[in-house]
Scaffold this motif. Structure first.
Motif, PDB file in Angstrom:
ATOM      1  N   GLN A  44       5.202 -20.224   5.297  1.00  0.00           N
ATOM      2  CA  GLN A  44       4.132 -19.828   4.553  1.00  0.00           C
ATOM      3  C   GLN A  44       3.591 -18.407   4.818  1.00  0.00           C
ATOM      4  O   GLN A  44       3.184 -17.648   4.062  1.00  0.00           O
ATOM      5  CB  GLN A  44       3.002 -20.746   5.145  1.00  0.00           C
ATOM      6  N   ILE A  45       3.716 -17.794   6.126  1.00  0.00           N
ATOM      7  CA  ILE A  45       3.781 -16.471   6.393  1.00  0.00           C
ATOM      8  C   ILE A  45       4.267 -15.487   5.409  1.00  0.00           C
ATOM      9  O   ILE A  45       4.007 -14.672   5.076  1.00  0.00           O
ATOM     10  CB  ILE A  45       3.768 -16.024   8.056  1.00  0.00           C
ATOM     11  N   GLY A  46       5.760 -15.766   5.382  1.00  0.00           N
ATOM     12  CA  GLY A  46       6.711 -14.995   4.502  1.00  0.00           C
ATOM     13  C   GLY A  46       6.139 -14.905   3.107  1.00  0.00           C
ATOM     14  O   GLY A  46       6.414 -14.038   2.424  1.00  0.00           O
ATOM     15  N   ARG A  77       3.070 -15.333   1.994  1.00  0.00           N
ATOM     16  CA  ARG A  77       1.672 -14.731   2.207  1.00  0.00           C
ATOM     17  C   ARG A  77       1.826 -12.998   2.581  1.00  0.00           C
ATOM     18  O   ARG A  77       1.251 -12.372   1.931  1.00  0.00           O
ATOM     19  CB  ARG A  77       0.477 -15.159   2.884  1.00  0.00           C
ATOM     20  N   LEU A  78       2.686 -12.680   3.304  1.00  0.00           N
ATOM     21  CA  LEU A  78       2.853 -11.296   3.680  1.00  0.00           C
ATOM     22  C   LEU A  78       4.096 -10.339   3.285  1.00  0.00           C
ATOM     23  O   LEU A  78       5.123 -10.854   3.804  1.00  0.00           O
ATOM     24  CB  LEU A  78       2.678 -11.325   5.290  1.00  0.00           C
ATOM     25  N   GLY A  79       3.625  -9.635   2.285  1.00  0.00           N
ATOM     26  CA  GLY A  79       5.165  -9.129   1.929  1.00  0.00           C
ATOM     27  C   GLY A  79       6.028  -8.376   2.877  1.00  0.00           C
ATOM     28  O   GLY A  79       7.123  -8.400   2.672  1.00  0.00           O
ATOM     29  N   SER A  80       5.244  -7.721   3.824  1.00  0.00           N
ATOM     30  CA  SER A  80       6.175  -6.951   4.855  1.00  0.00           C
ATOM     31  C   SER A  80       6.955  -7.870   5.995  1.00  0.00           C
ATOM     32  O   SER A  80       7.356  -7.599   7.070  1.00  0.00           O
ATOM     33  CB  SER A  80       5.335  -5.990   5.427  1.00  0.00           C
ATOM     34  N   VAL A  81       6.749  -9.243   5.893  1.00  0.00           N
ATOM     35  CA  VAL A  81       7.146 -10.090   6.984  1.00  0.00           C
ATOM     36  C   VAL A  81       8.031 -11.410   6.400  1.00  0.00           C
ATOM     37  O   VAL A  81       7.515 -12.284   6.054  1.00  0.00           O
ATOM     38  CB  VAL A  81       5.862 -10.766   7.692  1.00  0.00           C
ATOM     39  N   PRO A  82       9.256 -10.796   6.171  1.00  0.00           N
ATOM     40  CA  PRO A  82      10.212 -11.960   5.495  1.00  0.00           C
ATOM     41  C   PRO A  82      10.177 -13.121   6.673  1.00  0.00           C
ATOM     42  O   PRO A  82      10.376 -12.809   7.665  1.00  0.00           O
ATOM     43  CB  PRO A  82      11.405 -11.279   5.400  1.00  0.00           C
ATOM     44  N   THR A  83      10.359 -14.296   5.760  1.00  0.00           N
ATOM     45  CA  THR A  83      10.415 -15.561   6.707  1.00  0.00           C
ATOM     46  C   THR A  83      11.441 -15.592   7.792  1.00  0.00           C
ATOM     47  O   THR A  83      11.055 -15.977   8.979  1.00  0.00           O
ATOM     48  CB  THR A  83      10.837 -16.727   5.598  1.00  0.00           C
ATOM     49  N   GLU A  84      12.543 -14.890   7.460  1.00  0.00           N
ATOM     50  CA  GLU A  84      13.355 -15.212   8.343  1.00  0.00           C
ATOM     51  C   GLU A  84      13.363 -14.121   9.750  1.00  0.00           C
ATOM     52  O   GLU A  84      13.590 -14.192  10.909  1.00  0.00           O
ATOM     53  CB  GLU A  84      15.152 -14.667   7.904  1.00  0.00           C
ATOM     54  N   GLN A  85      12.714 -13.007   9.269  1.00  0.00           N
ATOM     55  CA  GLN A  85      12.213 -12.154  10.312  1.00  0.00           C
ATOM     56  C   GLN A  85      11.150 -12.794  11.377  1.00  0.00           C
ATOM     57  O   GLN A  85      11.113 -12.522  12.569  1.00  0.00           O
ATOM     58  CB  GLN A  85      11.716 -10.795   9.796  1.00  0.00           C
ATOM     59  N   CYS A  86      10.193 -13.586  10.698  1.00  0.00           N
ATOM     60  CA  CYS A  86       9.282 -14.187  11.153  1.00  0.00           C
ATOM     61  C   CYS A  86       9.902 -15.229  12.366  1.00  0.00           C
ATOM     62  O   CYS A  86       9.415 -15.203  13.408  1.00  0.00           O
ATOM     63  CB  CYS A  86       8.270 -14.835  10.348  1.00  0.00           C
ATOM     64  N   ARG A  87      10.731 -15.833  11.826  1.00  0.00           N
ATOM     65  CA  ARG A  87      11.421 -17.032  12.688  1.00  0.00           C
ATOM     66  C   ARG A  87      12.186 -16.204  13.904  1.00  0.00           C
ATOM     67  O   ARG A  87      12.084 -17.104  15.030  1.00  0.00           O
ATOM     68  CB  ARG A  87      12.449 -17.714  11.860  1.00  0.00           C
ATOM     69  N   LYS A  88      12.356 -15.174  13.833  1.00  0.00           N
ATOM     70  CA  LYS A  88      13.486 -14.510  14.855  1.00  0.00           C
ATOM     71  C   LYS A  88      12.351 -14.050  15.977  1.00  0.00           C
ATOM     72  O   LYS A  88      12.978 -13.400  17.240  1.00  0.00           O
ATOM     73  CB  LYS A  88      14.184 -13.233  14.327  1.00  0.00           C
ATOM     74  N   LEU A  89      11.397 -13.945  15.596  1.00  0.00           N
ATOM     75  CA  LEU A  89      10.146 -13.236  16.680  1.00  0.00           C
ATOM     76  C   LEU A  89       9.990 -14.181  17.843  1.00  0.00           C
ATOM     77  O   LEU A  89       9.259 -13.952  18.729  1.00  0.00           O
ATOM     78  CB  LEU A  89       8.899 -13.085  15.848  1.00  0.00           C
ATOM     79  N   GLY A  90      10.433 -15.519  17.716  1.00  0.00           N
ATOM     80  CA  GLY A  90      10.049 -16.464  18.751  1.00  0.00           C
ATOM     81  C   GLY A  90       8.938 -16.716  19.157  1.00  0.00           C
ATOM     82  O   GLY A  90       8.604 -17.026  20.240  1.00  0.00           O
ATOM     83  N   LEU A  91       7.859 -17.087  18.015  1.00  0.00           N
ATOM     84  CA  LEU A  91       6.479 -17.151  18.140  1.00  0.00           C
ATOM     85  C   LEU A  91       6.449 -18.878  18.768  1.00  0.00           C
ATOM     86  O   LEU A  91       7.059 -19.504  18.450  1.00  0.00           O
ATOM     87  CB  LEU A  91       5.825 -17.151  17.036  1.00  0.00           C
ATOM     88  N   GLU A  92       5.418 -19.125  19.768  1.00  0.00           N
ATOM     89  CA  GLU A  92       5.619 -20.418  20.197  1.00  0.00           C
ATOM     90  C   GLU A  92       3.908 -21.048  19.710  1.00  0.00           C
ATOM     91  O   GLU A  92       3.051 -20.436  19.612  1.00  0.00           O
ATOM     92  CB  GLU A  92       5.381 -20.568  21.589  1.00  0.00           C
ATOM     93  N   ALA A  93       4.097 -22.268  19.253  1.00  0.00           N
ATOM     94  CA  ALA A  93       2.849 -22.907  18.656  1.00  0.00           C
ATOM     95  C   ALA A  93       2.123 -23.583  19.791  1.00  0.00           C
ATOM     96  O   ALA A  93       2.722 -24.159  20.828  1.00  0.00           O
ATOM     97  CB  ALA A  93       3.182 -24.104  17.778  1.00  0.00           C
ATOM     98  N   ALA A  94       0.710 -23.144  19.839  1.00  0.00           N
ATOM     99  CA  ALA A  94       0.023 -23.998  20.767  1.00  0.00           C
ATOM    100  C   ALA A  94      -0.296 -25.653  20.414  1.00  0.00           C
ATOM    101  O   ALA A  94       0.115 -25.913  19.190  1.00  0.00           O
ATOM    102  CB  ALA A  94      -1.551 -23.473  20.748  1.00  0.00           C
ATOM    103  N   PRO A  95      -0.462 -26.288  21.430  1.00  0.00           N
ATOM    104  CA  PRO A  95      -0.550 -27.819  21.192  1.00  0.00           C
ATOM    105  C   PRO A  95      -1.791 -28.225  20.031  1.00  0.00           C
ATOM    106  O   PRO A  95      -1.984 -29.039  19.187  1.00  0.00           O
ATOM    107  CB  PRO A  95      -0.855 -28.461  22.384  1.00  0.00           C
TER     108      PRO A  95
END
Ligand SMILES: [Zn+2]
Length: 290
Positions: A34-36, A38-56
């Motif tokens: 979804q971020i990919g 919405r944000l042209g400069s953040v490709p989905t695959e690049q976002c996935r590699k950032l290792g973000l963690e979801a809060a509960p």
């Protein structure tokens, strides 16, 4: 005796497992996809590699609140004096959902954080503090409850001033509604929990489109980061600058990019980052372990 059901049972259980796993997948939308989009400069695959963690916790629209910690590098920790710890820096992007560039800039910083000396600090990075606003169609400043999260922090003046300010100064602008109560929103409470738990020494928040640098708090104020000059806007009831800078006595740097929908040229992004590193190096040294 021939028992067809016994033969079928493993296949049946696999089928049932597949069916029952579907709703769980549907309930957890792919945040980076979804971020990919919405944000042209953040490709989905690049976002996935950032290792973000979801809060509960999830937002009202079911989106994840994501963060990533980057502890200080081992050799930087080894170089600290006795009883010292690395300073902690909390970055908050996209608290206003329609300021897409403000979130994009934080994603860009996450790609630069391993360069140079940046890992002398312990960073906690929240690129999208208001996913419901950012992922709305069209993107909106407020969260899904129509609350301006940057007016919802529990500043001591909130009860007395937040609604009075909203009514008289903004003429009840729905984009600036501070909420029914201070800290009423899940996003604000979660951000607050990050401040309480991480105990940052500096908070950096990104916004747009005023094209300036704002600062609240006790350290020496920065003069400029890149092409953004310091222009103190003052504080609002319930704003992060007021809450963190005035009430909690933390340095709060607000970066206001000049355009909400597109990032400045790469060279200018780099200058903002480099000047921020220089300011941190000069003003935010190692802390005593308390
Ligand atoms: Zn903003």
């Amino acid at each position: 005796m021939f028992r067809p059901l016994a033969l079928l049972r493993p296949a049946l259980s696999l089928l049932l497992a597949a069916i029952f796993s579907l709703p769980a997948q549907a309930a957890a939308p792919d945040w980076c996809a979804q971020i990919g989009k919405r944000l042209g400069s953040v490709p989905t695959e690049q976002c996935r590699k950032l290792g973000l963690e979801a809060a509960p916790e999830k937002t009202r629209n079911g989106h994840a609140l994501m963060r990533r910690d980057y502890p200080a590098a081992a050799q930087k920790i080894a170089a600290l004096g006795k009883g010292e710890r690395a300073p902690r820096i909390l970055i908050i992007g996209g608290i206003h959902g329609d300021e897409l560039a403000a979130a994009s800039l934080v994603f860009r910083w996450m790609r630069w954080i391993d360069e140079g000396d940046a890992r002398q600090y312990h960073w906690r990075v929240i690129p999208v503090a208001n996913p419901d606003g950012l992922l709305a169609t069209p993107p909106q400043r407020t969260n899904a409850n129509g609350v301006d999260l940057n007016r919802n922090f529990p500043t001591p003046d909130w009860s007395e001033d937040a609604h009075a300010y909203w009514q008289s100064k903004t003429r009840k602008d729905p984009r600036r509604f501070p909420g029914k109560q201070a800290n009423s929103e899940i996003e604000t409470r979660w951000l607050n929990a990050q401040i309480e738990d991480f105990k940052p020494d500096v908070i950096v928040a990104t916004h747009a489109p005023y094209g300036l640098l704002d600062y609240d708090g006790p350290a020496r104020q920065p003069r400029r980061f890149g092409h953004l000059n310091l222009n103190r806007l003052g504080v609002y009831p319930g704003s992060l600058g007021n809450y963190g800078g005035v009430h909690k006595k933390l340095p709060v740097i607000t970066i206001e990019l000049p355009n909400a929908n597109s990032l400045p040229p790469l060279k200018e992004q780099r200058e903002i980052w480099d000047d921020m590193q220089t300011w941190l190096r000069r003003n935010i040294g190692p802390r005593q372990v308390s």
